[in-house]
Design an enzyme around this catalytic site. Sequence first.
Site, PDB file in Angstrom:
ATOM      1  N   TYR A   6       0.658   0.240  14.967  1.00 41.17           N
ATOM      2  CA  TYR A   6      -0.275   0.015  13.868  1.00 41.17           C
ATOM      3  C   TYR A   6       0.091   0.883  12.669  1.00 41.17           C
ATOM      4  CZ  TYR A   6      -4.510  -0.529  11.189  1.00 41.17           C
ATOM      5  OH  TYR A   6      -5.405  -0.815  10.185  1.00 41.17           O
TER       6      TYR A   6
ATOM      7  N   LYS B  45      -3.439  -2.718   8.019  1.00 36.62           N
ATOM      8  CA  LYS B  45      -3.558  -4.169   8.134  1.00 36.62           C
ATOM      9  C   LYS B  45      -2.541  -4.846   7.216  1.00 36.62           C
ATOM     10  CE  LYS B  45      -6.210  -6.556  10.903  1.00 36.62           C
ATOM     11  NZ  LYS B  45      -5.468  -6.383  12.132  1.00 36.62           N
TER      12      LYS B  45
ATOM     13  N   LYS C  34      -7.814  -5.072   3.573  1.00 33.42           N
ATOM     14  CA  LYS C  34      -8.530  -4.815   4.838  1.00 33.42           C
ATOM     15  C   LYS C  34      -8.702  -6.089   5.650  1.00 33.42           C
ATOM     16  CE  LYS C  34      -9.100  -0.484   3.658  1.00 33.42           C
ATOM     17  NZ  LYS C  34      -8.014  -0.428   2.636  1.00 33.42           N
TER      18      LYS C  34
ATOM     19  N   TYR D 190      -4.451   0.192  17.692  1.00 33.36           N
ATOM     20  CA  TYR D 190      -4.438   1.628  18.005  1.00 33.36           C
ATOM     21  C   TYR D 190      -4.124   1.797  19.487  1.00 33.36           C
ATOM     22  CZ  TYR D 190      -6.233   3.156  13.536  1.00 33.36           C
ATOM     23  OH  TYR D 190      -6.363   3.437  12.204  1.00 33.36           O
TER      24      TYR D 190
ATOM     25  N   GLN E  16       2.817   4.136   2.696  1.00 28.93           N
ATOM     26  CA  GLN E  16       2.369   3.511   3.958  1.00 28.93           C
ATOM     27  C   GLN E  16       3.114   2.220   4.324  1.00 28.93           C
ATOM     28  OE1 GLN E  16      -2.028   3.094   4.997  1.00 28.93           O
ATOM     29  NE2 GLN E  16      -1.514   0.943   4.763  1.00 28.93           N
TER      30      GLN E  16
ATOM     31  N   ASP F 189       0.883  -1.164   0.000  1.00 31.57           N
ATOM     32  CA  ASP F 189       0.000   0.000   0.000  1.00 31.57           C
ATOM     33  C   ASP F 189       0.916   1.208   0.000  1.00 31.57           C
ATOM     34  OD1 ASP F 189      -1.553   2.177   0.714  1.00 31.57           O
ATOM     35  OD2 ASP F 189      -2.656   1.119   2.281  1.00 31.57           O
TER      36      ASP F 189
HETATM   37  P1  13P Z   1      -5.097  -0.466   4.943  1.00 28.91           P
HETATM   38  O1  13P Z   1      -4.275  -1.419   5.769  1.00 28.91           O
HETATM   39  O2  13P Z   1      -5.714  -1.144   3.773  1.00 28.91           O
HETATM   40  O3  13P Z   1      -4.292   0.732   4.565  1.00 28.91           O
HETATM   41  O4  13P Z   1      -6.317   0.028   5.842  1.00 28.91           O
HETATM   42  C1  13P Z   1      -6.045   0.750   6.981  1.00 28.91           C
HETATM   43  C2  13P Z   1      -7.245   1.101   7.790  1.00 28.91           C
HETATM   44  O5  13P Z   1      -7.113   1.337   8.960  1.00 28.91           O
HETATM   45  C3  13P Z   1      -8.557   1.134   7.163  1.00 28.91           C
HETATM   46  O6  13P Z   1      -9.579   1.558   8.075  1.00 28.91           O
HETATM   47 MG    MG Z   2      -4.084   2.107   3.210  1.00 28.12          MG
HETATM   48 MG    MG Z   3      -4.725  -2.138   2.183  1.00 22.22          MG
END
Ligand code: 13P
Ligand code: MG
Ligand code: MG
Length: 381
Positions: A230, A233, A131, A348, A93, A11
């Site tokens: 965090y 995901k 996700k 979180y 990210q 990502d």
């Molecule tokens: P991603 O891991 O796909 O970036 O999603 C993060 C997130 O917290 C979505 O609510």
């Molecule tokens: Mg993302």
């Molecule tokens: Mg993602």
Amino acid sequence: MKITVSVIKADIGSIGGHICPSNNLLRAVRTFIAERGRPLLVDHYVSYTGDDVAIVATHSYGVNNEQIHKLCWDAFMAGTAVAKSQGLYGAGQDLLKDSFSGNVRGMGPAVAEMEFDERPNEPFLFFAADKTDPGAYNFPLYLAFADPMNTPGLMLSPSMTAGFKFVIMDVGHTEGDRVIELNAPEDLYSIATLLRDPERYVVESIWSRSSGEQAAAVSTSRLHNIAGKYTGKDDPVMLVRVQKDFPATGEILAPFSIGPFVAGAMRGSHQMPLMPVPLNSGISYFDGPPVVSCAAFAMHNGNMTEAVDAFAHPFWQTVREDVSRKAMDMRRQGFFGAAMLPMSELEYTGIVDKLTELDQRFTVRRTDSQASRPSAKAQTG
Ligand code: 13P
Ligand code: MG
Ligand code: MG
Ligand code: 13P
């Protein structure tokens, strides 16, 4: 011919929060791989699922190859530059380290790779999920490779009756790769005992016991184990070889019709059903539901055909409607009980700080009966 299929995904930024990458970002990654990959790769395919961009590359350099990993890392860096220039959310990210060092494993991007002797015809499937986390594949892989109720090939095909070896990783162990090998069908209950806990035990690979050939490879990285906090995901990718010694494509796809509840969706902190979606789909409802896409390929001397979208068939429309209903049912429960992940998975820190603060405000009440109860001595004496 020995060939390696490498999937490396990250990502590196998306539009409107965590929905999907921009066209410009994708173009930057595709152009980089097409141009710089020319001397290294036999073939490549770049796609997205949710906000994750995946590079599927075929080559002859084996798994964990520095040049291949660097090529993909650099392609993601080029994409990140575009993401920053467009103000995309979460630019870069999943690129958790400042500079590339030998191998993208442990640096943020997810990796699933397999090296094998290409069969005269070589059908395989590339899955990408957004996700959710790598344990999301435990359930479909168990059904596809260990359960004759799902996979009649385990009874019908002579090359499958010996069963499959599952290599399962303890992703809670951060000091190194802690793995166990278990054989289906003999170790079925042991496999089930581990795979029922998908946040801790994750299928890493599956092997045919009759030919010794590798059937499946899953990315097992846990981002918070790398970053210590965090960062999103650990949206997982997977490669599965199909037919002949392996389950048929339909046997691999069938379990996805169940739409199992998996960890993920909003802030990576909920339980939501996994929706099979067409290639290059974004996400929407409650930063979800968690989605999985599947591209089917045939390959000859490392050259891939066009990708066929395995979840585009009309059948999956009904599944998507079922999954949507399941998702909305679960959301009616808000943060209560099974709707959210347990404390250990809430990445979180806000909730941890809150609980620490509240903990200090708890008092242990001295009940009236404790205060007035005569001591044991006084009672007997
Ligand atoms: P991603 O891991 O796909 O970036 O999603 C993060 C997130 O917290 C979505 O609510
Ligand atoms: Mg993302
Ligand atoms: Mg993602
Ligand atoms: P075909 O007879 O069409 O090759 O199909 C074999 C198979 O594996 C179907 O599941």
